[in-house]
Design a protein around this motif. Structure first.
Motif, PDB file in Angstrom:
ATOM      1  N   GLN A 165       1.223  12.374  -2.374  1.00 44.42           N
ATOM      2  CA  GLN A 165       0.476  13.567  -2.750  1.00 44.42           C
ATOM      3  C   GLN A 165       1.343  14.435  -3.651  1.00 44.42           C
ATOM      4  O   GLN A 165       2.525  14.634  -3.379  1.00 44.42           O
ATOM      5  CB  GLN A 165       0.034  14.327  -1.511  1.00 44.42           C
ATOM      6  CG  GLN A 165      -0.937  13.479  -0.689  1.00 44.42           C
ATOM      7  CD  GLN A 165      -1.639  14.276   0.374  1.00 44.42           C
ATOM      8  OE1 GLN A 165      -2.104  15.377   0.117  1.00 44.42           O
ATOM      9  NE2 GLN A 165      -1.712  13.712   1.561  1.00 44.42           N
ATOM     10  N   THR A 218       1.025   5.605  -0.822  1.00 46.09           N
ATOM     11  CA  THR A 218       0.329   6.850  -1.131  1.00 46.09           C
ATOM     12  C   THR A 218       1.361   7.943  -1.379  1.00 46.09           C
ATOM     13  O   THR A 218       2.458   7.924  -0.813  1.00 46.09           O
ATOM     14  CB  THR A 218      -0.616   7.303  -0.001  1.00 46.09           C
ATOM     15  OG1 THR A 218       0.155   7.593   1.169  1.00 46.09           O
ATOM     16  CG2 THR A 218      -1.673   6.252   0.300  1.00 46.09           C
ATOM     17  N   HIS A 250       0.859  -1.180   0.000  1.00 49.01           N
ATOM     18  CA  HIS A 250       0.000   0.000   0.000  1.00 49.01           C
ATOM     19  C   HIS A 250       0.896   1.231   0.000  1.00 49.01           C
ATOM     20  O   HIS A 250       1.741   1.383   0.894  1.00 49.01           O
ATOM     21  CB  HIS A 250      -0.910  -0.009   1.232  1.00 49.01           C
ATOM     22  CG  HIS A 250      -1.903   1.100   1.239  1.00 49.01           C
ATOM     23  ND1 HIS A 250      -2.215   1.783   2.386  1.00 49.01           N
ATOM     24  CD2 HIS A 250      -2.657   1.646   0.258  1.00 49.01           C
ATOM     25  CE1 HIS A 250      -3.126   2.706   2.108  1.00 49.01           C
ATOM     26  NE2 HIS A 250      -3.403   2.640   0.817  1.00 49.01           N
ATOM     27  N   LEU A 253      -4.077  13.019  -4.273  1.00 49.72           N
ATOM     28  CA  LEU A 253      -3.530  11.886  -3.543  1.00 49.72           C
ATOM     29  C   LEU A 253      -3.550  10.719  -4.511  1.00 49.72           C
ATOM     30  O   LEU A 253      -4.605  10.368  -5.050  1.00 49.72           O
ATOM     31  CB  LEU A 253      -4.385  11.555  -2.314  1.00 49.72           C
ATOM     32  CG  LEU A 253      -4.014  10.261  -1.597  1.00 49.72           C
ATOM     33  CD1 LEU A 253      -2.643  10.387  -0.936  1.00 49.72           C
ATOM     34  CD2 LEU A 253      -5.076   9.884  -0.583  1.00 49.72           C
ATOM     35  N   THR A 272       4.605  10.808   2.169  1.00 47.40           N
ATOM     36  CA  THR A 272       4.192   9.613   1.459  1.00 47.40           C
ATOM     37  C   THR A 272       4.166   8.461   2.452  1.00 47.40           C
ATOM     38  O   THR A 272       4.770   8.529   3.515  1.00 47.40           O
ATOM     39  CB  THR A 272       5.160   9.301   0.310  1.00 47.40           C
ATOM     40  OG1 THR A 272       6.454   9.080   0.869  1.00 47.40           O
ATOM     41  CG2 THR A 272       5.228  10.422  -0.698  1.00 47.40           C
ATOM     42  N   GLU A 275      -2.912   6.736  -4.805  1.00 42.67           N
ATOM     43  CA  GLU A 275      -2.869   5.581  -3.930  1.00 42.67           C
ATOM     44  C   GLU A 275      -2.731   4.321  -4.761  1.00 42.67           C
ATOM     45  O   GLU A 275      -3.444   4.144  -5.754  1.00 42.67           O
ATOM     46  CB  GLU A 275      -4.141   5.520  -3.091  1.00 42.67           C
ATOM     47  CG  GLU A 275      -4.201   4.360  -2.134  1.00 42.67           C
ATOM     48  CD  GLU A 275      -5.466   4.346  -1.301  1.00 42.67           C
ATOM     49  OE1 GLU A 275      -5.416   3.780  -0.199  1.00 42.67           O
ATOM     50  OE2 GLU A 275      -6.506   4.889  -1.742  1.00 42.67           O
ATOM     51  N   ASP A 276      -1.805   3.468  -4.366  1.00 38.90           N
ATOM     52  CA  ASP A 276      -1.604   2.170  -5.012  1.00 38.90           C
ATOM     53  C   ASP A 276      -1.860   1.082  -3.981  1.00 38.90           C
ATOM     54  O   ASP A 276      -1.331   1.149  -2.867  1.00 38.90           O
ATOM     55  CB  ASP A 276      -0.162   2.021  -5.512  1.00 38.90           C
ATOM     56  CG  ASP A 276       0.142   2.940  -6.662  1.00 38.90           C
ATOM     57  OD1 ASP A 276      -0.119   2.533  -7.793  1.00 38.90           O
ATOM     58  OD2 ASP A 276       0.642   4.055  -6.418  1.00 38.90           O
TER      59      ASP A 276
END
Length: 165
Positions: free
Chosen positions: A11, A9, A7, A108, A158, A110-111
């Protein structure tokens, strides 16, 4: 069978449209992949992203060993998210969700990647020694490449985690 989840993230100070235009173009993947991986697109990028799109590329996850990776784009919500799934490649399962959300001052990104390694117990042993480290390196490289291209939002860190499900 161990299933893992990555996970991440980040920005960025760009519009959702800019983020979508960059992320939804498979040819940009090479720009955010470490050069040592020898990433090379073979086919499937002739049209804008759509569900059912098959993209083929070569990659070298281990120095000196090249492999073919075939992904299918399974879901697309323009400007919001897309999902790619490995159909053939180094993982037993690779399901990668990419999300873009508007925030104050930017977006944002997100993966969420759910993945499973091949080779049973050998794959499980390789995860903490090699795979986890390599995925962390790839996503940290991606974070830096995106920051170099688009800038950053001060005070908005991040995140990156890998967990066993």
């Amino acid at each position: 069978m161990k299933l893992y989840r990555l996970h991440a993230t980040q920005q960025l100070p760009i519009t959702p449209e800019e983020a979508w235009n960059f992320l939804s173009n498979p040819e940009n993947l090479q720009k955010i992949t470490p050069a040592r991986m020898g990433f090379q697109i073979l086919s499937g990028t002739e049209r804008p992203m759509y569900p059912g799109q098959i993209i083929q590329y070569n990659v070298s996850p281990i120095p000196g060993i090249r492999t073919r990776w075939v992904s299918e784009i399974t879901h697309v919500e323009p400007g919001s998210y897309f999902v790619d799934e490995q159909r053939f490649g180094p993982y037993s399962l690779w399901h990668h969700k990419h999300f873009i959300k508007k925030t104050d001052g930017g977006v944002l990104m997100e993966d969420i990647v759910d993945y499973k390694l091949p080779l049973g117990i050998l794959g499980s042993l390789a995860h903490p020694i090699f795979v986890r480290k390599q995925l962390s390196e790839i996503f940290r490289h991606r974070e830096k490449a995106l920051t170099d291209m688009f800038g950053s939002l001060p005070g908005r860190p991040t995140t990156f985690t890998i967990e066993t499900l």
